[in-house]
Design an enzyme around this catalytic site. Structure first.
Site, mmCIF file in Angstrom:
data_model
loop_
_atom_site.group_PDB
_atom_site.id
_atom_site.type_symbol
_atom_site.label_atom_id
_atom_site.label_comp_id
_atom_site.label_asym_id
_atom_site.label_seq_id
_atom_site.Cartn_x
_atom_site.Cartn_y
_atom_site.Cartn_z
ATOM 1 N N HIS A 201 0.893 -1.028 -0.107
ATOM 2 C CA HIS A 201 0.107 0.058 0.092
ATOM 3 C C HIS A 201 0.961 1.401 0.113
ATOM 4 O O HIS A 201 2.072 1.267 0.337
ATOM 5 C CB HIS A 201 -0.699 0.019 1.389
ATOM 6 C CG HIS A 201 -1.983 0.928 1.400
ATOM 7 N ND1 HIS A 201 -1.520 2.310 1.874
ATOM 8 C CD2 HIS A 201 -3.252 0.995 1.380
ATOM 9 C CE1 HIS A 201 -2.677 2.945 1.789
ATOM 10 N NE2 HIS A 201 -3.998 2.206 1.468
ATOM 11 N N ASP B 174 2.858 -4.522 8.025
ATOM 12 C CA ASP B 174 1.802 -3.658 7.917
ATOM 13 C C ASP B 174 0.550 -4.680 8.108
ATOM 14 O O ASP B 174 0.469 -5.519 7.252
ATOM 15 C CB ASP B 174 1.931 -3.078 6.468
ATOM 16 C CG ASP B 174 0.566 -2.455 6.382
ATOM 17 O OD1 ASP B 174 -0.284 -2.551 6.867
ATOM 18 O OD2 ASP B 174 0.501 -1.619 5.213
ATOM 19 N N GLN C 113 -4.270 -5.001 6.841
ATOM 20 C CA GLN C 113 -5.605 -5.998 6.311
ATOM 21 C C GLN C 113 -5.694 -7.211 6.964
ATOM 22 O O GLN C 113 -6.678 -7.540 7.139
ATOM 23 C CB GLN C 113 -5.235 -6.248 4.831
ATOM 24 C CG GLN C 113 -5.589 -5.171 3.713
ATOM 25 C CD GLN C 113 -6.975 -4.513 3.923
ATOM 26 O OE1 GLN C 113 -7.857 -5.521 4.031
ATOM 27 N NE2 GLN C 113 -7.015 -3.207 3.696
ATOM 28 N N LYS D 21 -10.252 -0.694 10.561
ATOM 29 C CA LYS D 21 -10.525 -1.747 9.820
ATOM 30 C C LYS D 21 -10.703 -3.232 10.657
ATOM 31 O O LYS D 21 -10.709 -4.258 9.797
ATOM 32 C CB LYS D 21 -9.132 -1.961 9.060
ATOM 33 C CG LYS D 21 -8.978 -0.980 7.933
ATOM 34 C CD LYS D 21 -7.656 -1.056 7.204
ATOM 35 C CE LYS D 21 -7.271 0.299 6.198
ATOM 36 N NZ LYS D 21 -7.834 0.238 4.990
ATOM 37 N N CYS E 205 -4.729 2.237 -3.828
ATOM 38 C CA CYS E 205 -3.573 2.850 -3.244
ATOM 39 C C CYS E 205 -2.202 1.830 -3.321
ATOM 40 O O CYS E 205 -1.459 1.498 -2.412
ATOM 41 C CB CYS E 205 -3.749 3.018 -1.567
ATOM 42 S SG CYS E 205 -4.860 4.423 -1.132
HETATM 43 N N1 PMP Z 1 -1.747 -0.493 4.435
HETATM 44 C C1 PMP Z 1 -2.611 -1.374 3.961
HETATM 45 C C2 PMP Z 1 -2.323 -2.673 3.565
HETATM 46 C C3 PMP Z 1 -4.155 -0.836 4.084
HETATM 47 O O1 PMP Z 1 -5.031 -1.454 3.537
HETATM 48 C C4 PMP Z 1 -4.185 0.484 4.433
HETATM 49 C C5 PMP Z 1 -5.677 1.002 4.311
HETATM 50 N N2 PMP Z 1 -6.590 0.834 2.952
HETATM 51 C C6 PMP Z 1 -3.329 1.157 5.117
HETATM 52 C C7 PMP Z 1 -2.236 0.466 5.057
HETATM 53 C C8 PMP Z 1 -3.546 2.579 5.663
HETATM 54 O O2 PMP Z 1 -4.384 2.649 6.548
HETATM 55 P P1 PMP Z 1 -4.945 4.127 7.122
HETATM 56 O O3 PMP Z 1 -5.454 4.647 6.048
HETATM 57 O O4 PMP Z 1 -6.093 3.275 8.046
HETATM 58 O O5 PMP Z 1 -3.714 4.457 7.895
#
Ligand code: PMP
Length: 405
Positions: free
Chosen positions: A122, A199, A202, A225, A363
């Protein structure tokens, strides 16, 4: 087995109609809906207990402080951390990774060092490292993926070398659902004394996360999430690293003493929690995690796997539908395209049918580039979704094919 109809009653959002159709919410990868327990915790807290945390001796403040620290213990147990000192509240995954990139970067990254990430990250696990690399004259290296959407383990071996100072890897891909073999990878990295950040944005909603068993050095996730509120997240870090890292932000709560000549810092974890904490969200997050635990994370994983298998089999019967990400180790997220139809159009028409999916690059622009596409449609399912909802999605996709034929 889960009583999904009962569970759904606990999520007020799910009961509504959208364009006179029952809402089908398949955008859980972006954010999950909130159970009543979380919503009520926030409302009751503001109505009855609101007061600043860690500051005053008065009744309300000490109650809130107790609940905030109890929430930290819930998180600690949820991810199987050893100590509450290792659980830092942040604003979310992005904030956690930026904290780490700055603070770890200050202490441990020098010119020509390498930071290793993967092609399926991401943007939140790319850009902070890129900024750090620029600041420090270090290099960003990337583990490629294969056509199934899995990490190239053969390449990983070579990329982990004497210059690598950190491996920052997604536990699970948000865009294509791949679950990376992180335990094995961490062992390989540790054999070369390389620390690992996972990270977990998910992974956290889809099964058991055990930082002790994984032996990761850092783990980041967001509350929103995992059925918790927005604006709260966690950075787990092994104490031995956090002790050596300088503060990220300065301000109240993170100090022990301040004079114009010098400041000494608070002990862990407060050293990394500058300013008035988002205590309502932390406390409500703990409620969300308790709720997930009460359903049972193993049962959730089994049910979601069943949903994934059902959806994949139905999708494979749709002519012209291609799934991106075919690893046998996947969460219940399916990324796909319909031949000749723009993902945005698919998303827009599905919306009119009451079905919420995500379309775009998720993203993860470098990942999309590696597949030679600009984006996909993503249906990310979770334990309150049903096979009937998957049927509605498939009917919708057939309609779209006819419309665009
Ligand atoms: N890493 C991953 C794998 C994600 O799916 C996301 C959110 N889509 C993020 C980081 C960022 O999370 P946040 O916007 O809640 O900070």
């Amino acid at each position: 087995m889960l009583d999904v109809q009962l569970i759904r009653k606990n999520f007020p959002v799910l009961g509504q109609m959208v364009y006179k159709k029952p809402l089908v919410y398949f955008d859980n990868g972006a954010t999950t809906q909130k159970p009543k327990q979380v919503i009520e915790t926030l409302t009751n807290l503001y109505a009855e207990q609101n007061s600043s945390v860690h500051r005053a001796v008065h009744y309300l403040s000490s109650q809130i402080t107790e609940r905030y620290e109890a929430a930290r213990m819930v998180v600690k147990d949820f991810i199987h951390a050893e100590k509450m000192q290792e659980v830092i509240f942040t604003a979310g995954t992005t904030a956690s990774i930026n904290l780490l990139a700055f603070s770890f970067g200050e202490a441990f990254i020098n010119p020509d060092d390498e930071i290793l990430i993967s092609e399926m990250e991401h943007h939140s696990n790319i850009v902070p490292w890129q900024l750090l690399a620029k600041r420090k004259g270090a290099k960003l290296k990337v583990i490629p993926i294969n056509e199934m959407g899995e990490l190239r383990m053969d390449k990983l071996e070579k990329l982990l070398n004497g210059k690598t100072k950190l491996l920052a890897l997604t536990h699970v891909s948000n865009a294509i659902g791949t679950i990376n073999p992180v335990k094995e990878i961490i062992q390989k990295a540790h054999a070369k004394n390389i620390p690992v950040l996972l990270d977990g944005a998910q992974a956290i909603q889809h099964g058991n996360v055990d930082v002790h068993d994984l032996d990761c050095d850092f783990y980041a996730f967001s509350g929103h999430k995992v059925y918790g509120p927005n604006g709260i997240g966690v950075l787990y870090g092994k104490e031995k690293w956090l002790e050596k890292m300088p503060p990220y932000q300065g301000g109240g709560d993170m100090i022990s003493s301040v004079s114009f000549e010098n400041t000494t810092f608070a002990d862990l974890p407060l050293k990394f929690e500058a300013g008035t904490a988002n205590y309502p969200a932390a406390i409500a997050l703990a409620e969300g995690l308790n709720y997930v635990s009460s359903i049972g994370r193993s049962d959730i994983a089994v049910y979601e796997k069943k949903l994934l298998t059902y959806a994949t089999e139905k999708f494979e019967r749709i002519d012209g539908l291609k799934i991106y990400g075919n690893s046998p180790d996947k969460i219940s997220t399916i990324s796909f395209l319909l031949e000749g139809i723009h993902p945005q159009d698919i998303g827009l028409v599905l919306d009119k049918l009451g079905i919420a999916v995500r379309s775009g690059n998720h993203c993860a622009q470098p990942l999309m580039k590696s597949f030679g596409i600009e984006g996909t449609v993503r249906a990310s399912l979770c334990f309150y979704n049903t096979e009937e909802e998957i049927d509605l999605l498939c009917e919708g996709l057939e309609k779209i094919k006819q419309m665009f034929a």
